[in-house]
Design a protein around this motif. Structure first.
Motif, mmCIF file in Angstrom:
data_model
loop_
_atom_site.group_PDB
_atom_site.id
_atom_site.type_symbol
_atom_site.label_atom_id
_atom_site.label_comp_id
_atom_site.label_asym_id
_atom_site.label_seq_id
_atom_site.Cartn_x
_atom_site.Cartn_y
_atom_site.Cartn_z
ATOM 1 N N ASP A 1 36.886 19.775 43.179
ATOM 2 C CA ASP A 1 38.175 19.555 42.528
ATOM 3 C C ASP A 1 38.726 20.831 41.887
ATOM 4 N N HIS A 2 37.955 21.914 41.961
ATOM 5 C CA HIS A 2 38.409 23.193 41.409
ATOM 6 C C HIS A 2 38.598 24.264 42.478
ATOM 7 N N VAL A 3 37.936 24.106 43.629
ATOM 8 C CA VAL A 3 38.079 25.090 44.712
ATOM 9 C C VAL A 3 38.641 24.465 45.986
ATOM 10 N N GLY A 4 39.114 23.223 45.910
ATOM 11 C CA GLY A 4 39.568 22.528 47.110
ATOM 12 C C GLY A 4 40.707 23.208 47.836
ATOM 13 N N GLY A 5 41.603 23.849 47.114
ATOM 14 C CA GLY A 5 42.743 24.520 47.738
ATOM 15 C C GLY A 5 42.585 26.016 47.862
ATOM 16 N N LEU A 6 41.387 26.528 47.572
ATOM 17 C CA LEU A 6 41.210 27.980 47.467
ATOM 18 C C LEU A 6 41.502 28.702 48.779
ATOM 19 N N ALA A 7 40.906 28.250 49.870
ATOM 20 C CA ALA A 7 41.080 28.954 51.141
ATOM 21 C C ALA A 7 42.550 28.991 51.553
ATOM 22 N N GLU A 8 43.224 27.859 51.444
ATOM 23 C CA GLU A 8 44.617 27.788 51.867
ATOM 24 C C GLU A 8 45.525 28.616 50.959
ATOM 25 N N LEU A 9 45.268 28.577 49.667
ATOM 26 C CA LEU A 9 46.104 29.342 48.742
ATOM 27 C C LEU A 9 45.861 30.839 48.890
ATOM 28 N N LYS A 10 44.649 31.231 49.197
ATOM 29 C CA LYS A 10 44.388 32.651 49.451
ATOM 30 C C LYS A 10 45.136 33.112 50.698
ATOM 31 N N ARG A 11 45.116 32.295 51.750
ATOM 32 C CA ARG A 11 45.848 32.665 52.963
ATOM 33 C C ARG A 11 47.339 32.782 52.698
ATOM 34 N N ALA A 12 47.867 31.868 51.902
ATOM 35 C CA ALA A 12 49.304 31.852 51.662
ATOM 36 C C ALA A 12 49.771 33.004 50.783
ATOM 37 N N SER A 13 48.900 33.459 49.892
ATOM 38 C CA SER A 13 49.329 34.445 48.890
ATOM 39 C C SER A 13 48.722 35.824 49.076
ATOM 40 N N GLY A 14 47.578 35.904 49.735
ATOM 41 C CA GLY A 14 46.858 37.171 49.799
ATOM 42 C C GLY A 14 46.172 37.535 48.505
ATOM 43 N N ALA A 15 46.047 36.580 47.598
ATOM 44 C CA ALA A 15 45.448 36.853 46.287
ATOM 45 C C ALA A 15 43.977 37.214 46.422
ATOM 46 N N ARG A 16 43.496 37.989 45.465
ATOM 47 C CA ARG A 16 42.076 38.302 45.388
ATOM 48 C C ARG A 16 41.387 37.218 44.566
ATOM 49 N N VAL A 17 40.229 36.800 45.047
ATOM 50 C CA VAL A 17 39.500 35.687 44.448
ATOM 51 C C VAL A 17 38.329 36.226 43.636
ATOM 52 N N VAL A 18 38.198 35.707 42.418
ATOM 53 C CA VAL A 18 37.131 36.108 41.500
ATOM 54 C C VAL A 18 36.288 34.888 41.168
ATOM 55 N N ALA A 19 34.961 35.009 41.299
ATOM 56 C CA ALA A 19 34.051 33.923 40.949
ATOM 57 C C ALA A 19 32.709 34.526 40.560
ATOM 58 N N HIS A 20 31.871 33.707 39.923
ATOM 59 C CA HIS A 20 30.561 34.196 39.521
ATOM 60 C C HIS A 20 29.614 34.226 40.716
ATOM 61 N N GLU A 21 28.722 35.197 40.718
ATOM 62 C CA GLU A 21 27.807 35.376 41.842
ATOM 63 C C GLU A 21 26.906 34.173 42.074
ATOM 64 N N LEU A 22 26.618 33.370 41.050
ATOM 65 C CA LEU A 22 25.727 32.225 41.219
ATOM 66 C C LEU A 22 26.412 31.040 41.898
ATOM 67 N N ASP A 23 27.721 30.943 41.788
ATOM 68 C CA ASP A 23 28.465 29.872 42.454
ATOM 69 C C ASP A 23 29.097 30.330 43.761
ATOM 70 N N ALA A 24 29.211 31.630 43.963
ATOM 71 C CA ALA A 24 29.891 32.155 45.140
ATOM 72 C C ALA A 24 29.297 31.662 46.465
ATOM 73 N N PRO A 25 27.967 31.557 46.624
ATOM 74 C CA PRO A 25 27.444 31.093 47.912
ATOM 75 C C PRO A 25 27.953 29.710 48.323
ATOM 76 N N VAL A 26 28.139 28.819 47.366
ATOM 77 C CA VAL A 26 28.694 27.502 47.692
ATOM 78 C C VAL A 26 30.161 27.627 48.062
ATOM 79 N N ILE A 27 30.908 28.436 47.322
ATOM 80 C CA ILE A 27 32.340 28.605 47.580
ATOM 81 C C ILE A 27 32.579 29.186 48.963
ATOM 82 N N THR A 28 31.769 30.131 49.363
ATOM 83 C CA THR A 28 31.949 30.785 50.662
ATOM 84 C C THR A 28 31.359 29.999 51.823
ATOM 85 N N GLY A 29 30.578 28.977 51.524
ATOM 86 C CA GLY A 29 29.943 28.196 52.570
ATOM 87 C C GLY A 29 28.581 28.705 52.972
ATOM 88 N N ALA A 30 28.075 29.719 52.307
ATOM 89 C CA ALA A 30 26.754 30.258 52.628
ATOM 90 C C ALA A 30 25.625 29.357 52.142
#
Length: 226
Positions: A66-95
Protein backbone atom coordinates in the motif's frame (compact mmCIF):
# COMPACT_ATOMS: atom_id res chain seq x y z
CA UNK A 1 -5.84 16.62 -2.12
CA UNK A 2 -5.44 19.09 0.72
CA UNK A 3 -2.62 21.12 2.20
CA UNK A 4 -1.79 19.75 5.64
CA UNK A 5 1.32 21.86 6.30
CA UNK A 6 3.35 24.54 4.56
CA UNK A 7 3.89 23.26 1.02
CA UNK A 8 2.82 19.72 1.92
CA UNK A 9 -0.19 18.23 0.13
CA UNK A 10 -1.89 15.07 1.35
CA UNK A 11 -3.74 12.73 -0.99
CA UNK A 12 -5.95 10.20 0.75
CA UNK A 13 -6.63 7.15 -1.39
CA UNK A 14 -8.94 4.83 0.50
CA UNK A 15 -7.23 3.86 3.73
CA UNK A 16 -3.73 5.08 2.84
CA UNK A 17 -2.22 8.55 2.48
CA UNK A 18 0.58 9.79 0.26
CA UNK A 19 2.20 13.19 0.39
CA UNK A 20 3.60 15.76 -2.03
CA UNK A 21 6.25 18.20 -0.85
CA UNK A 22 6.50 21.28 -3.04
CA UNK A 23 10.05 22.58 -3.45
CA UNK A 24 11.70 25.13 -5.71
CA UNK A 25 13.04 22.29 -7.87
CA UNK A 26 9.85 20.27 -8.20
CA UNK A 27 7.70 17.92 -6.18
CA UNK A 28 8.93 15.25 -3.78
CA UNK A 29 6.49 12.36 -3.39
CA UNK A 30 6.47 10.37 -0.15
CA UNK A 31 5.09 6.88 -0.87
CA UNK A 32 2.91 5.90 -3.83
CA UNK A 33 -0.22 4.12 -2.61
CA UNK A 34 -1.80 0.86 -3.71
CA UNK A 35 -1.18 -0.92 -7.02
CA UNK A 36 -3.26 0.39 -9.90
CA UNK A 37 -3.75 3.87 -8.43
CA UNK A 38 -0.89 5.71 -10.17
CA UNK A 39 -3.17 7.40 -12.77
CA UNK A 40 -5.22 8.89 -9.92
CA UNK A 41 -2.04 10.16 -8.27
CA UNK A 42 -0.90 11.85 -11.47
CA UNK A 43 -4.34 13.31 -12.07
CA UNK A 44 -4.51 14.75 -8.56
CA UNK A 45 -1.06 16.28 -8.98
CA UNK A 46 -2.01 17.71 -12.36
CA UNK A 47 -5.07 19.36 -10.87
CA UNK A 48 -3.05 20.78 -7.99
CA UNK A 49 0.10 21.82 -9.85
CA UNK A 50 -0.90 22.03 -13.51
CA UNK A 51 1.53 19.33 -14.65
CA UNK A 52 2.31 15.64 -14.23
CA UNK A 53 5.99 15.91 -15.03
CA UNK A 54 7.37 17.63 -11.96
CA UNK A 55 7.90 14.74 -9.53
CA UNK A 56 11.66 14.77 -9.10
CA UNK A 57 12.11 12.43 -6.14
CA UNK A 58 10.11 9.59 -4.59
CA UNK A 59 10.88 8.83 -0.96
CA UNK A 60 9.76 5.38 0.15
CA UNK A 61 8.99 4.80 3.82
CA UNK A 62 8.79 1.00 3.53
CA UNK A 63 8.17 -2.02 1.34
CA UNK A 64 4.48 -2.76 1.95
CA UNK A 65 2.23 -2.89 -1.11
CA UNK A 66 0.00 0.00 0.00
CA UNK A 67 3.08 2.25 0.02
CA UNK A 68 4.98 1.07 -3.07
CA UNK A 69 2.08 -0.12 -5.24
CA UNK A 70 2.37 2.75 -7.71
CA UNK A 71 6.13 3.17 -7.55
CA UNK A 72 7.14 1.56 -10.84
CA UNK A 73 4.47 3.35 -12.86
CA UNK A 74 5.07 6.73 -11.24
CA UNK A 75 8.81 6.43 -11.79
CA UNK A 76 8.23 5.70 -15.47
CA UNK A 77 5.86 8.63 -15.80
CA UNK A 78 8.07 11.16 -14.03
CA UNK A 79 11.65 9.96 -14.27
CA UNK A 80 11.95 10.60 -10.54
CA UNK A 81 14.79 9.14 -8.51
CA UNK A 82 13.67 6.63 -5.91
CA UNK A 83 15.08 6.56 -2.38
CA UNK A 84 14.58 3.65 0.03
CA UNK A 85 16.43 1.89 2.83
CA UNK A 86 18.81 -0.89 1.87
CA UNK A 87 16.99 -3.42 4.09
CA UNK A 88 13.66 -2.98 2.28
CA UNK A 89 15.07 -2.37 -1.19
CA UNK A 90 15.35 -6.08 -2.17
CA UNK A 91 11.59 -6.51 -1.76
CA UNK A 92 10.85 -3.27 -3.62
CA UNK A 93 13.03 -4.27 -6.56
CA UNK A 94 11.73 -7.83 -6.66
CA UNK A 95 15.05 -9.40 -5.68
CA UNK A 96 13.47 -10.87 -2.52
CA UNK A 97 10.01 -11.94 -1.44
CA UNK A 98 8.32 -10.06 1.43
CA UNK A 99 7.81 -11.78 4.76
CA UNK A 100 4.05 -11.57 5.28
CA UNK A 101 1.91 -11.99 8.37
CA UNK A 102 -1.34 -13.98 8.08
CA UNK A 103 -3.30 -10.72 7.87
CA UNK A 104 -1.08 -9.48 5.05
CA UNK A 105 -1.49 -12.75 3.16
CA UNK A 106 -5.26 -12.34 3.26
CA UNK A 107 -4.97 -8.72 2.12
CA UNK A 108 -2.76 -9.87 -0.74
CA UNK A 109 -5.63 -11.96 -2.08
CA UNK A 110 -7.65 -8.77 -2.62
CA UNK A 111 -4.95 -6.57 -4.17
CA UNK A 112 -2.53 -7.44 -6.95
CA UNK A 113 1.16 -7.55 -6.14
CA UNK A 114 3.16 -4.35 -6.74
CA UNK A 115 5.26 -4.25 -9.88
CA UNK A 116 8.97 -4.41 -8.96
CA UNK A 117 10.63 -1.02 -9.20
CA UNK A 118 14.24 0.13 -9.28
CA UNK A 119 15.72 1.96 -6.31
CA UNK A 120 18.23 4.63 -7.29
CA UNK A 121 19.56 5.67 -3.88
CA UNK A 122 19.97 3.42 -0.86
CA UNK A 123 19.72 4.71 2.70
CA UNK A 124 22.00 3.01 5.18
CA UNK A 125 21.48 5.19 8.24
CA UNK A 126 20.21 8.55 9.42
CA UNK A 127 21.03 11.80 7.69
CA UNK A 128 20.18 14.00 4.72
CA UNK A 129 18.53 12.13 1.86
CA UNK A 130 21.07 11.41 -0.89
CA UNK A 131 19.29 13.48 -3.54
CA UNK A 132 18.65 17.22 -3.32
CA UNK A 133 15.60 17.66 -1.09
CA UNK A 134 16.28 20.83 0.89
CA UNK A 135 15.84 20.42 4.62
CA UNK A 136 14.80 16.74 4.49
CA UNK A 137 16.46 14.17 6.74
CA UNK A 138 15.89 10.43 6.92
CA UNK A 139 15.61 8.47 10.17
CA UNK A 140 15.76 4.68 10.17
CA UNK A 141 12.73 3.60 12.21
CA UNK A 142 12.64 -0.21 12.00
CA UNK A 143 9.96 -2.39 13.47
CA UNK A 144 7.03 -2.19 11.10
CA UNK A 145 9.51 -3.46 8.50
CA UNK A 146 13.29 -3.88 8.84
CA UNK A 147 14.03 -0.95 6.56
CA UNK A 148 11.24 1.42 7.57
CA UNK A 149 12.24 5.09 7.28
CA UNK A 150 10.60 8.26 8.59
CA UNK A 151 11.47 11.64 7.11
CA UNK A 152 11.73 14.99 8.89
CA UNK A 153 11.35 18.20 6.90
CA UNK A 154 12.87 21.36 8.38
CA UNK A 155 9.96 23.64 7.52
CA UNK A 156 7.40 25.47 9.63
CA UNK A 157 8.54 24.09 12.99
CA UNK A 158 9.25 20.64 11.56
CA UNK A 159 7.07 18.20 9.62
CA UNK A 160 7.44 14.48 10.30
CA UNK A 161 6.49 11.99 7.58
CA UNK A 162 5.85 9.06 9.89
CA UNK A 163 4.98 6.39 7.33
CA UNK A 164 3.74 3.43 9.38
CA UNK A 165 6.09 3.89 12.33
CA UNK A 166 2.88 5.08 14.02
CA UNK A 167 -0.68 5.94 13.08
CA UNK A 168 -3.22 8.48 14.26
CA UNK A 169 -6.80 8.56 15.37
CA UNK A 170 -8.94 11.07 17.23
CA UNK A 171 -6.05 13.53 17.43
CA UNK A 172 -3.77 11.07 19.23
CA UNK A 173 -0.88 8.99 17.99
CA UNK A 174 -1.19 5.22 18.22
CA UNK A 175 1.05 2.25 17.59
CA UNK A 176 0.64 0.36 14.35
CA UNK A 177 -1.24 -2.95 14.76
CA UNK A 178 0.83 -5.82 16.13
CA UNK A 179 -0.39 -8.08 13.32
CA UNK A 180 1.23 -5.72 10.79
CA UNK A 181 4.50 -5.23 12.68
CA UNK A 182 7.63 -7.22 11.91
CA UNK A 183 9.45 -6.54 15.21
CA UNK A 184 7.39 -5.14 18.08
CA UNK A 185 10.33 -4.23 20.31
CA UNK A 186 12.06 -2.39 17.47
CA UNK A 187 8.83 -0.58 16.61
CA UNK A 188 8.48 0.67 20.18
CA UNK A 189 12.11 1.80 20.19
CA UNK A 190 11.49 3.71 16.96
CA UNK A 191 8.52 5.53 18.46
CA UNK A 192 10.64 6.47 21.47
CA UNK A 193 13.32 7.77 19.13
CA UNK A 194 10.90 9.88 17.12
CA UNK A 195 9.69 11.33 20.42
CA UNK A 196 13.16 12.86 20.93
CA UNK A 197 12.99 14.91 17.71
CA UNK A 198 11.52 18.38 17.25
CA UNK A 199 8.48 18.75 14.98
CA UNK A 200 5.20 20.61 15.03
CA UNK A 201 3.24 18.58 12.47
CA UNK A 202 3.13 14.83 11.84
CA UNK A 203 1.58 13.13 8.82
CA UNK A 204 0.91 9.42 8.55
CA UNK A 205 0.40 6.61 6.10
CA UNK A 206 -2.86 5.89 7.91
CA UNK A 207 -4.81 8.51 9.83
CA UNK A 208 -5.18 12.26 9.88
CA UNK A 209 -2.36 14.75 10.28
CA UNK A 210 -1.61 15.92 13.80
CA UNK A 211 -0.77 19.61 14.15
CA UNK A 212 0.50 21.76 16.98
CA UNK A 213 3.58 20.40 18.77
CA UNK A 214 2.81 16.94 17.41
CA UNK A 215 5.92 15.52 19.06
CA UNK A 216 4.07 15.67 22.39
CA UNK A 217 1.66 13.01 21.11
CA UNK A 218 4.63 10.79 20.24
CA UNK A 219 6.04 11.31 23.72
CA UNK A 220 2.70 10.27 25.20
CA UNK A 221 2.70 7.10 23.07
CA UNK A 222 6.28 6.33 24.04
CA UNK A 223 5.35 6.69 27.71
CA UNK A 224 2.39 4.30 27.29
CA UNK A 225 4.64 1.70 25.65
CA UNK A 226 7.23 1.60 28.42
Amino acid sequence: MREVAEGVLELRMGFVNLHFVVTDDGVVLVDTGLPGRAPKVLRALSEARGTTGDITTILVTHQHMDHVGGLAELKRASGARVVAHELDAPVITGAAQPRLSPVQRVAGLLVKDPEPAPVDELLTGDGPVPVPVPGMRAFHTPGHTPGHVSYLLDRGGGILFTGDAAGSGGGSVRATPKAMTDDLAAARASVARLATLDFDVAVFGHGSAVRGNAVDRFRALADRQR
